[in-house]
Design a protein around this motif. Structure first.
Motif, PDB file in Angstrom:
ATOM      1  N   LYS A  85       0.951  -1.069  -0.062  1.00  0.00           N
ATOM      2  CA  LYS A  85      -0.056  -0.036   0.007  1.00  0.00           C
ATOM      3  C   LYS A  85       0.886   1.179  -0.081  1.00  0.00           C
ATOM      4  CE  LYS A  85      -0.915   0.164   4.914  1.00  0.00           C
ATOM      5  NZ  LYS A  85      -1.743   0.076   6.065  1.00  0.00           N
ATOM      6  N   VAL A  86       0.702   2.038  -0.929  1.00  0.00           N
ATOM      7  CA  VAL A  86       1.484   3.327  -1.304  1.00  0.00           C
ATOM      8  C   VAL A  86       0.441   4.343  -0.889  1.00  0.00           C
ATOM      9  CG1 VAL A  86       2.799   4.744  -2.641  1.00  0.00           C
ATOM     10  CG2 VAL A  86       3.131   2.292  -2.792  1.00  0.00           C
ATOM     11  N   ASP A  88      -0.255   7.556  -1.661  1.00  0.00           N
ATOM     12  CA  ASP A  88      -0.045   8.564  -2.584  1.00  0.00           C
ATOM     13  C   ASP A  88      -1.454   9.095  -2.988  1.00  0.00           C
ATOM     14  OD1 ASP A  88      -0.956   6.660  -4.188  1.00  0.00           O
ATOM     15  OD2 ASP A  88       1.017   6.695  -5.563  1.00  0.00           O
ATOM     16  N   ARG A  90      -3.422   7.832  -4.924  1.00  0.00           N
ATOM     17  CA  ARG A  90      -3.788   7.265  -6.272  1.00  0.00           C
ATOM     18  C   ARG A  90      -3.809   5.837  -6.307  1.00  0.00           C
ATOM     19  NH1 ARG A  90       1.175  10.086  -9.297  1.00  0.00           N
ATOM     20  NH2 ARG A  90       2.133   8.533  -7.942  1.00  0.00           N
ATOM     21  N   THR A  91      -3.352   5.138  -5.395  1.00  0.00           N
ATOM     22  CA  THR A  91      -3.178   3.574  -5.211  1.00  0.00           C
ATOM     23  C   THR A  91      -4.514   3.018  -4.856  1.00  0.00           C
ATOM     24  OG1 THR A  91      -0.765   3.761  -4.844  1.00  0.00           O
ATOM     25  CG2 THR A  91      -1.931   1.666  -4.315  1.00  0.00           C
ATOM     26  N   ASP A  93      -6.564  -0.294  -3.175  1.00  0.00           N
ATOM     27  CA  ASP A  93      -6.266  -1.673  -2.379  1.00  0.00           C
ATOM     28  C   ASP A  93      -7.154  -2.531  -3.204  1.00  0.00           C
ATOM     29  OD1 ASP A  93      -8.973  -1.286  -1.651  1.00  0.00           O
ATOM     30  OD2 ASP A  93      -8.598  -1.077   0.438  1.00  0.00           O
ATOM     31  N   THR A  98      -9.409   3.877  -2.897  1.00  0.00           N
ATOM     32  CA  THR A  98      -8.265   4.769  -2.978  1.00  0.00           C
ATOM     33  C   THR A  98      -7.703   4.871  -1.604  1.00  0.00           C
ATOM     34  OG1 THR A  98      -9.141   5.810  -4.966  1.00  0.00           O
ATOM     35  CG2 THR A  98      -7.443   6.834  -3.822  1.00  0.00           C
ATOM     36  N   ARG A 101      -3.916   9.918   0.846  1.00  0.00           N
ATOM     37  CA  ARG A 101      -2.606  10.260   1.009  1.00  0.00           C
ATOM     38  C   ARG A 101      -2.617  10.902   2.566  1.00  0.00           C
ATOM     39  NH1 ARG A 101      -2.251  15.449  -0.161  1.00  0.00           N
ATOM     40  NH2 ARG A 101      -0.470  16.322   0.354  1.00  0.00           N
TER      41      ARG A 101
END
Length: 107
Positions: A85-86, A88, A90-91, A93, A98, A101
């Motif tokens: 999981k980043v 940002d 935009r990612t 799961d 989404t 951030r």
């Protein structure tokens, strides 16, 4: 604690985020890892550290993974890292939410 807050509360439940909400959440959080290991009965920080064979450092994550590989006696080809999981904004799961951030604690 903040990772859970963002992943579960903001990204999945779509709750609004603000410094006040974050601080309220953090004020109620107990250290689950510390409690799992025995909490106050452990005594000193040194006693807590005695439970670990390796402590990785986020800022030196790649090197920490190599240290773990060496500790476990693995071949480099058996070691893989993939960011699950980043945060940002935009990612997505695995459920298509989404990942929110992570914002500063203060506005």
């Amino acid at each position: 604690a903040l990772s859970f807050y963002y992943h579960s509360m903001v990204s999945r439940r779509h709750l609004p985020d603000s410094p006040a909400r974050r601080m309220k959440y953090l004020s109620r959080v107990r250290d689950a890892q510390y409690l799992f290991l025995g909490g106050e009965s452990l005594g000193s920080p040194e006693a807590v550290m005695g439970y670990y064979d390796l402590v990785g450092v986020a800022e030196r994550f790649d090197e920490s993974v190599v240290a773990l590989q060496l500790l476990l006696g693995l071949h480099p080809a058996e070691t893989l890292f993939h960011a699950a999981k980043v945060a940002d904004g935009r990612t997505l799961d695995f459920k298509g939410n989404t990942l929110a951030r992570h914002l500063p604690l203060a506005e």
